[in-house]
Design an enzyme around this catalytic site. Structure first.
Site, PDB file in Angstrom:
ATOM      1  N   GLU A   1       0.789  -1.242   0.000  1.00 54.90           N
ATOM      2  CA  GLU A   1       0.000   0.000   0.000  1.00 54.90           C
ATOM      3  C   GLU A   1       0.824   1.296   0.000  1.00 54.90           C
ATOM      4  OE1 GLU A   1      -2.640  -0.521   3.371  1.00 54.90           O
ATOM      5  OE2 GLU A   1      -3.588  -2.276   2.488  1.00 54.90           O
TER       6      GLU A   1
ATOM      7  N   GLU B   1      -5.901 -11.011  -1.361  1.00 52.05           N
ATOM      8  CA  GLU B   1      -6.701 -10.837  -0.143  1.00 52.05           C
ATOM      9  C   GLU B   1      -8.187 -10.801  -0.493  1.00 52.05           C
ATOM     10  OE1 GLU B   1      -5.346  -7.600   2.372  1.00 52.05           O
ATOM     11  OE2 GLU B   1      -3.256  -7.861   1.769  1.00 52.05           O
TER      12      GLU B   1
HETATM   13  C1  HAH Z   1      -5.362  -5.008   4.071  1.00 50.56           C
HETATM   14  N1  HAH Z   1      -5.525  -3.598   3.982  1.00 50.56           N
HETATM   15  C2  HAH Z   1      -3.976  -5.376   4.594  1.00 50.56           C
HETATM   16  O1  HAH Z   1      -3.093  -5.598   3.513  1.00 50.56           O
HETATM   17  C3  HAH Z   1      -3.980  -6.598   5.474  1.00 50.56           C
HETATM   18  O2  HAH Z   1      -2.705  -6.758   6.030  1.00 50.56           O
HETATM   19  C4  HAH Z   1      -4.994  -6.457   6.574  1.00 50.56           C
HETATM   20  O3  HAH Z   1      -4.954  -7.603   7.426  1.00 50.56           O
HETATM   21  C5  HAH Z   1      -6.323  -6.242   5.999  1.00 50.56           C
HETATM   22  C6  HAH Z   1      -6.451  -5.558   4.854  1.00 50.56           C
HETATM   23  C7  HAH Z   1      -6.754  -3.166   3.409  1.00 50.56           C
HETATM   24  C8  HAH Z   1      -7.147  -1.770   3.680  1.00 50.56           C
HETATM   25  C9  HAH Z   1      -6.796  -1.085   4.822  1.00 50.56           C
HETATM   26  O4  HAH Z   1      -6.035  -1.670   5.760  1.00 50.56           O
HETATM   27  C10 HAH Z   1      -7.192   0.239   5.025  1.00 50.56           C
HETATM   28  C11 HAH Z   1      -7.973   0.859   4.075  1.00 50.56           C
HETATM   29  C12 HAH Z   1      -8.354   0.153   2.963  1.00 50.56           C
HETATM   30  C13 HAH Z   1      -7.957  -1.148   2.779  1.00 50.56           C
END
Ligand code: HAH
Length: 358
Positions: A161, A268
């Site tokens: 990200e 994911e």
């Molecule tokens: C993901 N982010 C992460 O990659 C993962 O490590 C986590 O467990 C869950 C989701 C998605 C995300 C976020 O954290 C914040 C805003 C939008 C999307």
């Protein structure tokens, strides 16, 4: 009571229960196929697991999945909560489980603005560290973690990200970016490659099929490749919902990333019953929504199969609806039902839709 009086009653009972067994056995049993087996010739199917679901969802993991990702256990704050203090136990458990059950392991994640402890970016007096110190810490961490799981983790989400959802190229709120500038991404890939030259290295992000963000991610990946940085794949997170994103956007993104010669993985996947921004809630999932979800999963997997020449893995972010991060995100405490198996670990309609195709 005399035995002679009880015996007939006992015999009738034994006979009746035997009869019941026979009728039970002759009822048609629905065979649940292994998802991993069904998709064997397309791509490995994975699931995010954690220390708890490794126990509570053990049977489903073993039956259906060929790959696992640690949901949290390999993140910076779990592995190195204090400088030089490495806590590998929980990650080791997952890797050991995978080894025992012949599963592949995706590593998640080395460099991310979330779930990274504050000490990483601070000096003794709380001041931001210098570029040299932070690069040193990044290198130490990556070498320690990637080195430990060399040969066990086949692919790493090296950077998670980093690209901005808004105007601007990279997300400016990342402490990695603030201190190191743009090239923190290249550095992370280089350190990971040094630590395990065999591992496949991924850049992973959400909203990765949104055309604006997709073009920025493409630009980032292209510039890394042009500079000879060892990046091998793009992870499309795929936290999607029953309304979007469109199949056209998903397909365009897969093609665009693949045109760089990169592997594409869905890293994911989950399909929420709520549109982004919708704050409503239910206590039980409405049937009509579960049907929409099933149709959506069917279309998604049709598309993934169509592009199985470039898609080298599809991983769900969880196993069954009784344990999903979506119960807390983006609305704290709201239930969601985004996965293939229900709260009782039974296959949902969406499961049947993706295993029955010809
Ligand atoms: C993901 N982010 C992460 O990659 C993962 O490590 C986590 O467990 C869950 C989701 C998605 C995300 C976020 O954290 C914040 C805003 C939008 C999307």
């Amino acid at each position: 009571m005399k035995l002679i009086r009880v015996l007939p009653v006992l015999m009738v009972f034994v006979l009746l229960s035997a009869l019941l067994q026979v009728t039970k056995a002759s009822e048609p049993q629905v065979q649940v196929p292994s998802l991993g087996q069904v998709y064997k010739e397309y791509f490995p199917i994975g699931a995010a697991v954690n220390s708890r679901t490794l126990l509570t969802h053990r049977d489903l993991i073993k039956k259906h999945f060929g790959s696992v990702t640690a949901e949290n256990e390999m993140k910076f704050d779990h592995i190195q909560p204090f400088e030089g203090v490495y806590t590998f136990d929980r990650a080791d458990e997952i890797v050991d489980f995978a080894r025992e059950n012949d599963l592949m392991v995706r590593g998640h994640t080395l460099v991310w603005h979330n779930q990274a402890p504050a000490w990483v970016f601070k000096g003794d007096n709380g001041e931001p560290v210098s570029r040299a110190v932070l690069l040193h810490r990044m290198k130490e961490h990556i070498h320690a973690v990637v080195g430990r799981y060399k040969g066990a983790v086949y692919a790493w989400d090296v950077v998670n990200e980093a690209v901005s959802d808004r105007e601007g190229f990279l997300r400016a709120d990342s402490p990695w970016y603030k201190i190191l500038g743009e090239d923190y991404i290249a550095k992370a890939f280089e350190y990971a490659h040094e630590a395990d030259p065999e591992a496949k290295l991924f850049y992973n992000d959400y909203n990765a099929v949104n055309p604006d963000k997709r073009d920025k991610i493409y630009k980032l990946l292209k510039s890394l490749l042009d500079r000879g940085v060892p990046v091998h794949g793009i992870g499309i997170q795929a936290h999607w919902d029953i309304y979007g994103p469109s199949l056209a956007d998903i397909e365009a993104a897969i093609k665009k990333y693949a045109s760089l010669g990169l592997e594409v993985q869905i890293t994911e996947l989950d399909v929420s019953l709520f549109a982004w921004g919708d704050k409503s809630s239910f206590t039980e999932p409405p049937q009509e929504f579960l049907e929409k979800q099933a149709r959506r999963y069917r279309e998604l997997f049709e598309l993934f199969r169509k592009h199985s020449d470039v898609i080298t893995g599809v991983t769900f972010w969880g196993i069954a609806d009784d344990s999903t991060w979506k119960d807390d995100f983006p609305v704290k405490g709201r239930n969601d039902w985004p996965l293939l198996f229900d709260d009782n670990h039974q296959p949902k309609k969406c499961f049947w839709e993706i295993v029955n195709f010809d």
